[in-house]
Enzyme design. Structure first.
Site, PDB file in Angstrom:
ATOM      1  N   HIS A 172       0.819  -1.209   0.000  1.00  0.00           N
ATOM      2  CA  HIS A 172       0.000   0.000   0.000  1.00  0.00           C
ATOM      3  C   HIS A 172       0.854   1.260   0.000  1.00  0.00           C
ATOM      4  CE1 HIS A 172      -3.961   1.852   0.553  1.00  0.00           C
ATOM      5  NE2 HIS A 172      -3.372   2.718   1.343  1.00  0.00           N
ATOM      6  N   HIS A 197     -10.183   2.377  -1.080  1.00  0.00           N
ATOM      7  CA  HIS A 197     -10.437   2.007   0.315  1.00  0.00           C
ATOM      8  C   HIS A 197     -11.237   0.714   0.301  1.00  0.00           C
ATOM      9  CE1 HIS A 197     -10.297   4.023   4.474  1.00  0.00           C
ATOM     10  NE2 HIS A 197      -9.083   3.969   3.971  1.00  0.00           N
TER      11      HIS A 197
END
Length: 759
Positions: free
Chosen positions: A51, A97
């Site tokens: 990430h 998300h």
């Protein structure tokens, strides 16, 4: 370092819990020259996660073109920046998300909106528009309705409360997302181009200040969780989901923008994924400096928080700044006026190290460069493949009447109206929304001017799965086409690259192939990538999602009076098709929704034709020759025609195309004459024309007085063009085959989603 965190022995089990491989841990030992303590291990864990580090995709992201004369700042900052003229800049980015939204849909989606807003206003821009791209599992899956309801409520709640309009997006359904939905959020903002703020720290001894909300225990290890696939019990990861407060975010926007009117800020970074860890390391790392933080000075909302928890918390609505010396009190007054926390928590050093202290005790001391900029980079094995077997459609496959087929497609989950979703968003707040959701692209006025920004989000995952290279090209081309269809000049894109487990060669092949296709399209269309996000390990129990490289495109309308919509406005207009329709059914919605088959290659993307056709259409719109324009995409030509009827209730009469050889295109003579095209009862042949998803095509509605001029321009430019019909009142009629009322089309289009959610 005598704290409990410093003294706890690091076992292989603890290393694995932090998402690091044994090989990566050996690299940690080499960087540190000793065993790290738990705080330091946690910092490595989040900073070297997929990430935060892009360790799998970094090599391939270099394929993407990132520069153009109008690009002020490309990838590497909080968001990308482009010049839109008149001393102004547009700043935008899209982020994922996904994992948090599957675990806790409301807060996951809400904090996704909050995070992308911060990426934009961190750079000095006032946010003017939000978009989203949503992917859910099969409608019949037991979790889909719950997830859809929660995600939409979360997006609406945060965006509405913070006062930024959500002006558009997309939402599709497929079983590949049953165990891993996608929630991609995009924000666009406007700033003066001489007042852009960056994250590179500078000035040894300069104060480091913390502003915004207090730090809590929510979101700890969120970045690590977002870099791993789900197992059986995703509910166990609920504590890693952040909790947002849009009202605090609104205060934070205003306070930051007010301080940005002064000369106090040296650099600024939002605390997003990995919170205080990533913001401090990235700022100091970009500046080649060290940083010392005193964690007991961090505003905390919970008692007894440890250094580990403080550094890894992903509590929302927080920012980190480096200020000029002596500007602390000026900044403090502004933030306290807006009822936000403000604390000087450290300073910049020349050591090149991150030094963390708590109550005077050193709890971490580690070199910044290897952690922030020298994460492992992997060159994973990959297999790029694509489906080559053509679709065979038998006579029995075309037994379904065309009108029934059309109504079924219009009411299918992917094509149906998403009004149920966007009516929950305040898309008019700020009073600058010019084109509401439902068009080819949203349009937002640049406040106080007569120019606007067109914004779209696009991707066709089934194409990317069938052929990653062609799918990557098509995602970019469709974004470019949607901006063109409203009259905008496409300027740049952001992306959100959603894939499964890259350790599988076939998944890595999807990543590589999509990026190759995207790069080819961006170069051909002069459409650079200026920001983006990568989300990997979107898998549950080993089953990955369809590859979904979502594209967020932004274009400029220099004169809003020249924009066009996608709806027929009156009777008696000529309907013109730009581009060639050959009837490509591979991976089409007709094949999937009507015949129950997902097979064949996706439609090929001719980038030369895309560029030529799009530039031609944009020129016609700028010249005032077009009443309405709509690109042809999912569902094909007949679906696109139906979509142009809803808003004003104006239908169309279309002669049959069959008997014209290869299909429509280069038919200037039929446009210049009034002779009708021959009707044909050969429905099997018609299917290809009406429901094939050929690329690079546009439908135009034009005044008959302009048709000859347009035809002459097309002939000169070598553009494939045909007159295919005329607008008429209340009916969509295919001569010789059927006639459907616009009311029936609209009912089919609008009924499915409300009925589904009401069940």
């Amino acid at each position: 370092m005598k704290s409990a965190a410093a003294q706890k022995s690091i076992t292989p089990e603890i290393v694995a819990e932090h998402g690091l491989t044994p090989e990566e841990y050996q690299r940690v030992l080499k960087v540190m020259g000793r065993e790290p303590n738990l705080v330091e291990l946690g910092i490595f864990s989040v900073m070297w996660s997929e990430h935060c580090s892009y360790k799998t995709t970094r090599k391939w992201l270099r394929l993407l073109p990132t520069e153009a004369p109008h690009v002020i700042c490309g990838p590497g900052e909080n968001a990308g920046v482009i010049d839109i003229g008149d001393g102004q800049a547009a700043i935008f980015k899209m982020e994922s998300h996904n994992h948090p939204s599957y675990i806790e849909p409301f807060q996951g989606a809400a904090t996704g909106v909050g995070g992308i807003l911060r990426d934009v206003f961190t750079m000095g821009a006032r946010p003017i528009a939000n978009m989203n791209a949503l992917r859910f599992g099969a409608p019949e899956h037991p979790k889909t309705k719950h997830l859809l309801s929660g995600v939409v409520a979360g997006i609406g709640s945060y965006g509405n409360c913070v006062g930024v309009p959500t002006v558009g997006g997309e939402c599709t359904f497929h079983p590949s997302y049953n165990g891993n939905i996608l929630v991609n959020a995009m924000t666009v903002g406007i700033a003066d181009k001489n007042k852009i703020f960056y994250s590179k720290a500078a000035g040894i001894g300069n104060p480091v200040v913390y502003v915004g909300s207090k730090t809590g225990r929510d979101g700890i290890h969120g970045a690590t969780m977002a870099s791993a696939e789900f197992g059986e019990n995703s509910e166990e990861k609920r504590p890693t989901v952040q909790v947002g407060d849009p009202f605090t975010e609104k205060l934070l926007i205003e306070a930051c923008l007010e301080l940005m009117q002064t000369d106090a800020i040296v650099s600024i970074q939002d605390m997003g994924a990995a919170g205080l860890t990533s913001s401090s390391l990235e700022m100091a790392g970009k500046g080649g400096l060290g940083i010392e933080l005193h964690l007991d000075k961090v505003p905390m909302r919970e008692e007894g928080m440890t250094p580990y928890e403080i550094m890894l918390s992903e509590s929302q609505e927080r920012m980190l700044m480096v200020l000029k010396p002596g500007k602390e009190e000026l900044a403090r007054r502004i933030f306290e006026k807006w009822e936000l926390d403000f604390a000087t928590i450290g300073f910049l050093t020349d050591t090149g190290h991150l030094v963390l202290k708590m109550h005077g005790e050193t709890v971490a001391d580690m070199p910044i460069a290897p952690v922030s900029t020298d994460a492992p980079v992997y060159d994973r094995p990959y297999q790029v493949s694509g489906i080559r077997d053509q679709v065979s459609v038998r006579p029995s496959d075309t037994r379904y009447p065309i009108p029934d087929t059309l109504l079924q497609l219009l009411s299918s989950p992917d094509l149906c109206s998403k009004h149920w979703i966007w009516e929950q968003y305040d898309h008019m707040v700020g009073n600058d929304t010019v084109a509401r959701p439902g068009g080819d692209a949203a349009i937002v006025r640049v406040h106080g001017t007569n120019k606007g920004l067109a914004i779209t989000t696009d991707c066709t995952p089934r194409y990317c799965y069938a052929d990653p290279v062609e799918g990557g090209k098509q995602a970019v081309a469709e974004s470019w086409r949607n901006l063109t269809a409203v009259g905008a000049i496409p300027l740049a894109i952001t992306n959100c690259l959603n894939f499964g487990n890259p350790e599988k060669p076939e998944i890595m092949g999807q990543i590589v192939g999509c990026l190759q296709g995207m790069a080819e399209a961006c170069k051909a269309l002069d459409y650079p990538v200026i920001s983006g996000n990568v989300s990997l390990y979107n898998e549950t129990n080993g089953k990955g999602i369809f590859p979904t490289p979502a594209i967020g495109g932004v274009g400029i309308l220099k004169d809003l009076s020249k924009r066009v919509g996608n709806s027929f406005e009156r009777e008696g207009l000529d309907i013109i098709l730009i581009g060639e329709t050959k009837g490509h059914l591979g991976q089409s919605l007709y094949l999937r929704e009507i015949l129950g088959r997902e097979e064949g290659p996706p439609p090929p993307v001719d980038l030369v034709a895309e560029k030529k056709n799009g530039d031609f259409v944009r020129g016609l719109i700028a010249g005032g020759l077009v009443s309405a324009c709509h690109d042809v995409s999912d569902g094909g030509l007949l679906v696109a025609l139906a979509e142009m009827t809803y808003r004003h209730g104006i239908g169309a009469v279309i002669p049959s195309p069959v008997g014209r050889g290869l299909g429509w295109g280069h038919n200037w003579e039929s446009l210049l004459s009034s002779a009708p095209l021959p009707a044909s009862p050969l429905q099997g042949e018609e299917i290809f024309f009406w429901f094939g998803e050929d690329q690079g095509c546009y439908l135009l509605a034009v005044d008959p007085a302009h048709s000859s001029d347009i035809a002459a321009q097309a002939r000169k430019a070598g553009i494939a063009l045909s007159k295919i019909g005329t607008t008429q009142a209340t009916e969509l009629e295919l001569a010789g085959l059927f006639s459907l009322s616009v009311a029936a089309l609209k009912k089919a289009f609008e009924s499915w989603l409300p009925a589904y959610m009401a069940q």
